[in-house]
Design an enzyme around this catalytic site. Structure first.
Site, PDB file in Angstrom:
ATOM      1  N   TYR A   1      -1.786  -0.685  10.640  1.00  0.00           N
ATOM      2  CA  TYR A   1      -1.959  -1.045   9.221  1.00  0.00           C
ATOM      3  C   TYR A   1      -0.723  -0.595   8.438  1.00  0.00           C
ATOM      4  CZ  TYR A   1      -3.930  -1.078   4.458  1.00  0.00           C
ATOM      5  OH  TYR A   1      -4.147  -1.318   3.128  1.00  0.00           O
TER       6      TYR A   1
ATOM      7  N   SER B   1       0.876  -1.184   0.000  1.00  0.00           N
ATOM      8  CA  SER B   1       0.000   0.000   0.000  1.00  0.00           C
ATOM      9  C   SER B   1       0.905   1.223   0.000  1.00  0.00           C
ATOM     10  CB  SER B   1      -0.842   0.002   1.278  1.00  0.00           C
ATOM     11  OG  SER B   1      -1.487   1.241   1.474  1.00  0.00           O
TER      12      SER B   1
HETATM   13  N1  LIG Z   1      -8.740  -0.379  -1.412  1.00  0.00           N
HETATM   14  C1  LIG Z   1      -7.703   0.395  -1.184  1.00  0.00           C
HETATM   15  O1  LIG Z   1      -7.810   1.626  -1.233  1.00  0.00           O
HETATM   16  C2  LIG Z   1      -6.359  -0.215  -0.888  1.00  0.00           C
HETATM   17  C3  LIG Z   1      -5.249   0.647  -0.820  1.00  0.00           C
HETATM   18  C4  LIG Z   1      -4.002   0.123  -0.555  1.00  0.00           C
HETATM   19  C5  LIG Z   1      -3.847  -1.236  -0.357  1.00  0.00           C
HETATM   20  N2  LIG Z   1      -4.941  -2.048  -0.424  1.00  0.00           N
HETATM   21  C6  LIG Z   1      -4.709  -3.475  -0.199  1.00  0.00           C
HETATM   22  O2  LIG Z   1      -5.226  -4.200  -1.290  1.00  0.00           O
HETATM   23  C7  LIG Z   1      -5.567  -5.520  -0.866  1.00  0.00           C
HETATM   24  C8  LIG Z   1      -6.952  -5.847  -1.357  1.00  0.00           C
HETATM   25  O3  LIG Z   1      -7.839  -4.900  -0.798  1.00  0.00           O
HETATM   26  P1  LIG Z   1      -9.252  -4.510  -1.438  1.00  0.00           P
HETATM   27  O4  LIG Z   1      -9.366  -3.039  -1.357  1.00  0.00           O
HETATM   28  O5  LIG Z   1      -9.450  -5.230  -2.712  1.00  0.00           O
HETATM   29  O6  LIG Z   1     -10.192  -5.086  -0.254  1.00  0.00           O
HETATM   30  P2  LIG Z   1     -11.528  -5.938  -0.279  1.00  0.00           P
HETATM   31  O7  LIG Z   1     -12.015  -5.885   1.125  1.00  0.00           O
HETATM   32  O8  LIG Z   1     -12.442  -5.468  -1.374  1.00  0.00           O
HETATM   33  O9  LIG Z   1     -11.019  -7.410  -0.646  1.00  0.00           O
HETATM   34  C9  LIG Z   1     -10.197  -8.151   0.216  1.00  0.00           C
HETATM   35  C10 LIG Z   1     -10.538  -9.615   0.096  1.00  0.00           C
HETATM   36  O10 LIG Z   1      -9.648 -10.352   0.933  1.00  0.00           O
HETATM   37  C11 LIG Z   1     -10.400 -11.326   1.639  1.00  0.00           C
HETATM   38  N3  LIG Z   1      -9.717 -11.624   2.900  1.00  0.00           N
HETATM   39  C12 LIG Z   1      -9.518 -10.802   3.944  1.00  0.00           C
HETATM   40  N4  LIG Z   1      -8.874 -11.451   4.915  1.00  0.00           N
HETATM   41  C13 LIG Z   1      -8.665 -12.719   4.489  1.00  0.00           C
HETATM   42  C14 LIG Z   1      -8.069 -13.860   5.066  1.00  0.00           C
HETATM   43  N5  LIG Z   1      -7.572 -13.852   6.293  1.00  0.00           N
HETATM   44  N6  LIG Z   1      -7.996 -14.992   4.321  1.00  0.00           N
HETATM   45  C15 LIG Z   1      -8.524 -15.022   3.073  1.00  0.00           C
HETATM   46  N7  LIG Z   1      -9.114 -13.968   2.479  1.00  0.00           N
HETATM   47  C16 LIG Z   1      -9.183 -12.831   3.187  1.00  0.00           C
HETATM   48  C17 LIG Z   1     -11.767 -10.703   1.845  1.00  0.00           C
HETATM   49  O11 LIG Z   1     -12.772 -11.686   2.087  1.00  0.00           O
HETATM   50  C18 LIG Z   1     -11.965  -9.957   0.526  1.00  0.00           C
HETATM   51  O12 LIG Z   1     -12.576 -10.767  -0.441  1.00  0.00           O
HETATM   52  C19 LIG Z   1      -5.397  -5.530   0.653  1.00  0.00           C
HETATM   53  O13 LIG Z   1      -4.149  -6.121   0.970  1.00  0.00           O
HETATM   54  C20 LIG Z   1      -5.403  -4.067   1.011  1.00  0.00           C
HETATM   55  O14 LIG Z   1      -4.718  -3.795   2.208  1.00  0.00           O
HETATM   56  C21 LIG Z   1      -6.188  -1.574  -0.692  1.00  0.00           C
END
Ligand SMILES: NC(=O)c1ccc[n+]([C@@H]2O[C@H](COP(=O)([O-])OP(=O)(O)OC[C@H]3O[C@@H](n4cnc5c(N)ncnc54)[C@H](O)[C@@H]3O)[C@@H](O)[C@H]2O)c1
Length: 252
Positions: free
Chosen positions: A155, A142
């Site tokens: 985080y 991130s």
């Molecule tokens: N959305 C943002 O703005 C953003 C920004 C920076 C980084 N990220 C990172 O991107 C990645 C994906 O995030 P996203 O925004 O798509 O989130 P999201 O919540 O839409 O999707 C995350 C998915 O991971 C699954 N998950 C969570 N914990 C789990 C576990 N212990 N075992 C198996 N599956 C698990 C959830 O069920 C979900 O389907 C994450 O690592 C997040 O930290 C997101």
């Protein structure tokens, strides 16, 4: 298509960046092994992939549990015999809170999923890729892995750790045919960011400073998926240990 005959494992495939990337990898010809702890949304992603003519399976697993990780790796090998691409992406956001009010249990939850989950995925997938002598891994970090966001220090620490794991692993495997890079999204329109707004509404705590999206909007998950497909492919053959920002200028 450039990912034809490649087997890709994607964690967090049921939503957001993981779902968009699974669809993109499949569009580029890869067969996908979708991993998520949410069976319903994971199976929905598989359905979407099949509707667009793609191939794959869903496997329910919690990435923070060693046994579950070994099981999804074994399942991929049992069904497809190899793992060429690994999108090590599942992660969760911390509750926004002043530093001293963060519970130890919240620290453990974030570290278990965001750091241990990424570590375990690397540990077991790298064994497979080392035997194959090839592979591409993308770990989702991130912009908070480069500099913090306000009121989510744990985080931020977890995402700094993902970058550390990426660079450490990349160094060990650079001469073994395996590339390992970190993807750094800024703000992406997903369930994760939608949940933050709900949290502010419910809890009443809003940090003093929340970053604005410099580009004027959140990213669509597909804009991250494009980078994932590139890093997964041989087009990125000289990239390893890179920390790749796709953040609309957020960190400027
Ligand atoms: N959305 C943002 O703005 C953003 C920004 C920076 C980084 N990220 C990172 O991107 C990645 C994906 O995030 P996203 O925004 O798509 O989130 P999201 O919540 O839409 O999707 C995350 C998915 O991971 C699954 N998950 C969570 N914990 C789990 C576990 N212990 N075992 C198996 N599956 C698990 C959830 O069920 C979900 O389907 C994450 O690592 C997040 O930290 C997101």
């Amino acid at each position: 298509m450039e990912l034809t005959n490649k087997i890709a494992v994607v964690t967090g495939a049921g939503s957001g960046i993981g779902r968009a990337s699974s669809l993109k990898l499949a569009q580029n010809g890869a067969t996908v092994v979708l991993v998520d702890y949410n069976k319903e949304t994971g199976e929905e992603t598989l359905k979407l992939i099949k509707e667009q003519g793609g191939e794959g399976i869903f496997f329910q697993a919690d990435v923070s549990k060693s046994e579950d990780v070994q099981n999804y790796v074994n399942k991929a090998l049992e069904v497809y015999g190899q793992i060429d691409i690994f999108f090590n992406n599942a992660g969760v956001i911390q509750r926004f809170a002043p530093f001293t009010t963060v519970e130890e249990s919240e620290f453990d939850r974030i570290m278990d999923i965001n750091v241990k989950g990424v570590f375990l995925g690397l540990k077991y997938v790298l064994k497979v890729m080392e035997e194959q002598g090839s592979g591409s891994i993308i770990n989702t970090a991130s912009t908070a892995g480069i500099r913090p966001e306000h009121s989510v220090a744990v985080y931020s620490a977890s995402k700094h750790a993902v970058i550390g794991l990426t660079k450490g692993a990349a160094l060990e495997y650079a001469n073994k045919g395996i590339r390992i890079n970190a993807l750094c999204p800024g703000g992406v329109q997903t369930a994760l960011t939608a949940g933050v707004a709900d949290q502010f509404a419910e809890g009443g705590y809003i940090p003093e400073e929340i970053s604005t999206m410099r580009i004027g909007r959140y990213a669509e998950p597909n804009e991250l998926a494009e980078m994932v497909a590139f890093l997964a492919s041989d087009k990125a053959s000289y990239m390893t240990g890179s920390v790749v920002l796709v953040d609309g200028g957020l960190t400027l």
